[in-house]
Write an enzyme that holds these catalytic residues in place. Structure first.
Site, PDB file in Angstrom:
ATOM      1  N   TRP A 132      57.694  97.744  60.371  1.00 61.09           N
ATOM      2  CA  TRP A 132      57.536  97.729  58.855  1.00 61.09           C
ATOM      3  C   TRP A 132      58.131  96.567  58.215  1.00 61.09           C
ATOM      4  O   TRP A 132      58.682  95.764  58.817  1.00 61.09           O
ATOM      5  CB  TRP A 132      58.241  99.050  58.396  1.00 61.09           C
ATOM      6  CG  TRP A 132      57.262  99.797  57.394  1.00 61.09           C
ATOM      7  CD1 TRP A 132      57.980  99.779  56.020  1.00 61.09           C
ATOM      8  CD2 TRP A 132      56.297 100.508  57.457  1.00 61.09           C
ATOM      9  NE1 TRP A 132      57.036 100.331  55.205  1.00 61.09           N
ATOM     10  CE2 TRP A 132      55.937 100.827  56.027  1.00 61.09           C
ATOM     11  CE3 TRP A 132      55.300 100.521  58.520  1.00 61.09           C
ATOM     12  CZ2 TRP A 132      54.776 101.371  55.824  1.00 61.09           C
ATOM     13  CZ3 TRP A 132      54.128 101.313  57.935  1.00 61.09           C
ATOM     14  CH2 TRP A 132      53.868 101.708  56.691  1.00 61.09           C
ATOM     15  N   ASP A 190      58.498  93.197  49.309  1.00 63.49           N
ATOM     16  CA  ASP A 190      58.281  93.560  47.760  1.00 63.49           C
ATOM     17  C   ASP A 190      57.947  95.353  47.894  1.00 63.49           C
ATOM     18  O   ASP A 190      57.871  95.621  48.734  1.00 63.49           O
ATOM     19  CB  ASP A 190      57.091  92.638  47.540  1.00 63.49           C
ATOM     20  CG  ASP A 190      55.749  93.134  48.009  1.00 63.49           C
ATOM     21  OD1 ASP A 190      55.706  93.162  49.240  1.00 63.49           O
ATOM     22  OD2 ASP A 190      54.856  93.123  47.265  1.00 63.49           O
ATOM     23  N   GLU A 193      55.361  96.168  50.052  1.00 67.99           N
ATOM     24  CA  GLU A 193      55.442  96.195  51.421  1.00 67.99           C
ATOM     25  C   GLU A 193      54.763  94.939  52.182  1.00 67.99           C
ATOM     26  O   GLU A 193      54.325  95.244  53.477  1.00 67.99           O
ATOM     27  CB  GLU A 193      55.443  97.541  52.191  1.00 67.99           C
ATOM     28  CG  GLU A 193      55.836  98.686  51.489  1.00 67.99           C
ATOM     29  CD  GLU A 193      55.815  99.986  51.896  1.00 67.99           C
ATOM     30  OE1 GLU A 193      54.972 100.665  52.162  1.00 67.99           O
ATOM     31  OE2 GLU A 193      57.120 100.378  52.515  1.00 67.99           O
ATOM     32  N   GLU A 194      54.588  93.713  51.419  1.00 68.18           N
ATOM     33  CA  GLU A 194      53.450  92.981  51.861  1.00 68.18           C
ATOM     34  C   GLU A 194      54.221  91.785  52.211  1.00 68.18           C
ATOM     35  O   GLU A 194      54.061  90.879  53.246  1.00 68.18           O
ATOM     36  CB  GLU A 194      52.289  93.080  51.451  1.00 68.18           C
ATOM     37  CG  GLU A 194      51.496  94.144  51.353  1.00 68.18           C
ATOM     38  CD  GLU A 194      50.100  94.012  50.573  1.00 68.18           C
ATOM     39  OE1 GLU A 194      49.294  94.916  50.739  1.00 68.18           O
ATOM     40  OE2 GLU A 194      50.089  93.312  49.454  1.00 68.18           O
ATOM     41  N   GLU A 418      46.105 107.987  45.529  1.00 67.96           N
ATOM     42  CA  GLU A 418      46.849 106.536  45.363  1.00 67.96           C
ATOM     43  C   GLU A 418      45.873 105.834  44.546  1.00 67.96           C
ATOM     44  O   GLU A 418      46.309 105.248  43.566  1.00 67.96           O
ATOM     45  CB  GLU A 418      47.035 106.135  46.764  1.00 67.96           C
ATOM     46  CG  GLU A 418      47.558 104.781  46.772  1.00 67.96           C
ATOM     47  CD  GLU A 418      47.768 104.263  48.154  1.00 67.96           C
ATOM     48  OE1 GLU A 418      49.090 104.262  48.555  1.00 67.96           O
ATOM     49  OE2 GLU A 418      46.839 103.661  48.840  1.00 67.96           O
TER      50      GLU A 418
END
Ligand SMILES: *[C@@H]1O[C@H](CO)[C@@H](O)[C@H](O)[C@H]1NC(C)=O
Ligand SMILES: *[C@@H]1O[C@H](CO)[C@@H](O)[C@H](O)[C@H]1NC(C)=O
Ligand SMILES: *[C@@H]1O[C@H](CO)[C@@H](O)[C@H](O)[C@H]1NC(C)=O
Ligand SMILES: *[C@@H]1O[C@H](CO)[C@@H](O)[C@H](O)[C@H]1NC(C)=O
Length: 453
Positions: A132, A190, A193-194, A418
């Site tokens: 992750w 960030d 999550e990238e 989303e």
């Protein structure tokens, strides 16, 4: 609860898409119920106070609790709900005491583990172990802010409340804030999550948490923590100024990134880094935030086909985004990135009203001229003037167009996922995203002049 749920749904079916006001009151009532149905102890599928990011278990699998999403959701629950939700909030607090001490791939309790972004929904160790984007340093800060907000709103500072704060809540907040103070200069992922780097959103929420933590530490007889938080918050303030790019003319989301730097996280950072009180830096009414907001919105105007005919502009996370809700193909608008534009504008109006003036400068004059074409740099319009009214009414109507986009492109039954499709406007990505509902409620609260604490 199910009966209310059914009533809200049937109302939506009877009166689909009437006025924005009518839609908002039904939709936010539904959103509250939808949030509760994503939390185990209030009707959701797991026996805990964990906030599931979404009930979706495949394509994508969001059946986990993220520290960031949960804290943002609890901030809304705490602000919105009467004290009747004490037991829910206190269950979450009890679970967070345990979760902080579970070793995870980011580390242990005092070796970086608090930066672990995502955990299993059941709290049973081992927590999520897969690959992750870790660590993510915004979670502990947002969690600390939510817990301090809870203490301020519902707990008295005497008797058993005082013991509960000092023995149960303060240890969690203290650990989170020391995590922030220790690791804030280390790179983290960030909020999307990238990207591993140094991020505006992360530092804004960290600074706010530390500032709020100063008094909280003193109240808990910890002057040495208070002094550490004071020092680091001041250092962060210096660093945050460097996110302003004078060559681009807007605040960039991440230092030294190859992207444009326009990002919904910047508006989220302004709002969540300030709240109702405002901590004096990059508040939603700040000229740099206003011009960044406009550049951000403009970047989506021609990017998504649905913006050609909609009454308002659908916004995504950032213009270069390629995540389509499941895989990498072409990015779509997000509900929460469209609502944050509205929330940021309503909050700016709240701040203008509080300051009793709008100050027009060379930097922000173009922004204000959208609403009042005679706005002139160097002028200050005081709140008893017609010009002021013209400007804030214009901003408010403009903010409404973003919520109206959400109204137009939400599912008929009121569900918010989303994302929504850039070409058809159909819901995309994880269904019933808890953060989408929390974001709509906080935008509506700001619209009603009740900016989130
Ligand atoms: C903390 O500092 C305050 C003044 O800022 C002082 O009154 C108090 O006694 C100090 N507490 C401790 C435990 O040192
Ligand atoms: C960004 O790049 C500049 C110039 O190379 C460097 O001085 C700075 O430390 C970098 N900032 C971060 C946060 O990586
Ligand atoms: C506008 O400027 C005045 C005078 O400097 C200041 O008192 C006021 O707070 C400013 N208003 C805003 C919204 O920043
Ligand atoms: C609401 O509508 C969406 C999209 O049309 C659908 O996927 C979902 O199952 C519906 N939810 C309920 C509770 O009926």
């Amino acid at each position: 609860m199910l009966a209310i749920f059914a009533a809200a749904l049937s109302l939506l079916a009877c009166f689909p898409a009437t006025t924005l006001d009518a839609w908002l009151s039904v939709e936010t009532a539904l959103a509250s119920l939808k949030i509760k149905s994503n939390i185990g102890t209030t009707g959701g599928p797991v026996d805990s106070a964990a906030v599931l990011a979404s009930p979706s278990t495949a394509d994508p699998d969001y059946f986990y609790q993220w520290i960031r999403d949960s804290a943002i959701t609890y901030k809304v629950i705490i602000a919105q709900e009467p004290a009747g939700y004490n037991s829910l909030v206190q269950s979450w607090i009890a679970e967070m005491t345990k979760l902080q001490h579970v070793d995870n791939p980011s580390g242990g309790f005092d070796t970086g583990g608090l930066g672990e972004p995502k955990h299993s929904s059941t709290l049973l160790p081992p927590t999520f172990q897969g690959d992750w984007g870790r660590p993510q340093a915004d979670g502990p800060a947002l969690r600390a802010t939510a817990m301090i907000q809870y203490c301020q709103k519902y707990l008295k500072t005497d008797g058993s409340s005082k013991t509960y704060i000092s023995d149960t809540i303060w240890p969690i907040v203290k650990a989170d804030l020391h995590y922030v103070a220790t690791y804030w200069k280390s790179q983290s992922f960030d909020l999307w999550e990238e990207v591993k780097g140094t991020h505006f959103f992360t530092m804004m929420v960290q600074r706010r948490a530390l500032i709020e933590g100063i008094q909280f530490a003193k109240d808990n007889n910890d002057n040495s923590s208070a002094s550490i938080f004071t020092t680091i918050a001041a250092e962060m303030e210096d660093s945050l100024y460097s996110f302003w790019s004078s060559s681009k003319g807007y605040i960039i989301a991440t230092q030294n990134s190859s992207r444009s730097g326009l990002d919904c996280g910047t508006l989220l950072g302004s709002v969540h880094g300030n709240g109702r009180t405002g901590y004096g830096l990059f508040q939603p009414s700040d000229e740099k935030v206003l011009v960044t907001l406009q550049a951000f919105v403009d970047s989506f105007k021609h990017l998504y086909n649905i913006n050609a005919n909609a009454n308002g502009i659908a916004c995504g996370r950032y213009p270069e985004d390629v995540y389509d809700g499941i895989s990498k193909s072409r990015g779509n608008p997000w509900y929460l990135c469209t609502t944050i534009v509205a929330e940021s504008l309503y909050t700016a109006n709240f701040e203008f009203t509080k300051a009793k003036s709008v100050n027009v400068t060379a930097a922000n004059v173009k922004f204000f001229q959208q609403f009042f074409d005679k706005a002139e740099p160097g002028r200050s319009y005081s709140s008893d003037s017609q010009e002021f009214k013209h400007i804030v009414d214009g901003i408010s109507n403009y903010a409404d167009t973003f919520l109206d986009v959400v109204r137009q492109f939400s599912a008929r039954n009121g569900s918010l996922s989303e994302e929504f499709d850039r070409n058809t406007g159909e819901p995309r990505g994880a269904r019933d995203l808890t953060w989408s509902y929390a974001a709509l409620i906080s935008a509506k609260m700001a619209r009603d002049g009740m900016v989130l604490p």
